[in-house]
Design an enzyme around this catalytic site. Sequence first.
Site, PDB file in Angstrom:
ATOM      1  N   ARG A  26     -11.429  46.409 -18.201  1.00  9.41           N
ATOM      2  CA  ARG A  26     -12.144  47.586 -18.352  1.00  9.41           C
ATOM      3  C   ARG A  26     -11.428  48.363 -19.965  1.00  9.41           C
ATOM      4  NH1 ARG A  26     -12.252  46.050 -13.315  1.00  9.41           N
ATOM      5  NH2 ARG A  26     -14.674  46.558 -12.670  1.00  9.41           N
ATOM      6  N   ASP A 318      -8.569  41.047  -2.446  1.00  9.83           N
ATOM      7  CA  ASP A 318      -7.998  40.343  -3.363  1.00  9.83           C
ATOM      8  C   ASP A 318      -6.488  40.131  -2.376  1.00  9.83           C
ATOM      9  OD1 ASP A 318      -9.186  40.110  -5.190  1.00  9.83           O
ATOM     10  OD2 ASP A 318      -8.622  41.911  -7.024  1.00  9.83           O
ATOM     11  N   ARG A 391      -3.969  33.901  -6.875  1.00  8.66           N
ATOM     12  CA  ARG A 391      -3.634  34.661  -5.492  1.00  8.66           C
ATOM     13  C   ARG A 391      -3.346  33.256  -4.507  1.00  8.66           C
ATOM     14  NH1 ARG A 391      -4.097  39.033  -7.773  1.00  8.66           N
ATOM     15  NH2 ARG A 391      -5.923  39.845  -8.704  1.00  8.66           N
TER      16      ARG A 391
END
Length: 431
Positions: A26, A318, A391
Amino acid sequence: MEKTVKKVKRIEGSLRVPSDKSISHRAIILSSLADGTSIVKNFLKAGDTLTTVNAYRKLGVEIVEKEGVYYVHGKGLDGLKEPDDLLDMGNSGTTTRLTLGVLAGFDFFAALTGDDSLRKRPMKRVAEPLSKMGAKIDGRKDGNLLPISIRGGKLTGIDFFNEKMSAQVKSAILLAGLFAKGDTTVIEPVISRDHTENMLNSMGAYVSREFTKDGYRVTVKKADKLNPIHINVPADPSSAAFFAAAASIISGSHIELKDVLINPTRDGFFRKLKEMGAKVEYKNKRDEAGEIVADIYISYHELKGVKVEPQEVPSMIDEIPLLAIIATQAEGETVITGAHELRVKESDRIKSVIENFKRLGLEAEELPDGMIIRGKQKVKGGIVDSYKDHRIAMGFAILGLVSEEGITIKDADCVYISYPEFFNHLEKVSK
């Protein structure tokens, strides 16, 4: 690359894990739209975030790195240029969806593609609301899959109910709202990560937020300009979670994790870890560009199974695969529901965890939207598949630390997506 992780005596030490991926994305995207030069320190230099840097360079933004600091010379809200080639989004869903929101405001043609994994991930969730606002979007499977083309232009604000509680969907619509006539409002049953709202607010955009009987409601208005920012990106709680998990399942372990983002929409895993019985402390809390940061101290304590309810999922989406993995070491059963979004991540993370549990001889039940995991299971070891999902690779590396014979992870180099130094850091704190 294959990587084998073997049993250790304990986890001990102090780490500053890589900077937050969400905020790094961002910072580049919003700074590109600012009037003037933004300075981004502690930027996460990893596969996904470098994809964002490269994409915005192709859109005409000058982004310069000097000694680890990124200087983004923003082009303003009307200054991006039509790219002269495909924009390659690599493996990054965040870059793709947020960039579609930005490009909706520009009257030029762009086409986005990505790697094998990203080309399977659903994009209609952003394409549909952006089309309603006035953008012209097309792609494979009726605009649901990359490659996708977009021509933006005159937009009108909408009210959108974000049923999936996806921060990427919300962010795409809010970014398009900066260019739209009238108000643009997103309503969520449960608030998803709110970094876009925080950063827009710090850059001078109109951002109205309230909690109502329908849930969380955020509104933006058409913006004249965004002010440049100076930001130190905090450490990523999703990356810190792996070491917190390790310390919580290995007797005698304790670890300090420095400068970690503890935004309430992101720290659900640490709150759940505390509920499971681990000793978790936040110290030296402080503010960084509208975000809360702290040093986190975690010590081993015997864990017990828990329930993860649907309303808790967005704040730990996540980390849920990791929670399922350490639940095999907790006393009693752990039940996770409402996590259907895991089906459309870099891999189907519910299936990835369950299939790897089977390979390791561990008992768990797959649900349409979650898992049921039996606790206190011995981990002999074996070979697992990362499914090229960072992950999943890191989560099963943590389980390797308590395995009798070690766990070998296929395609372990996928950790580069978010945490290039992961295995080096794991070695550093393993005793």
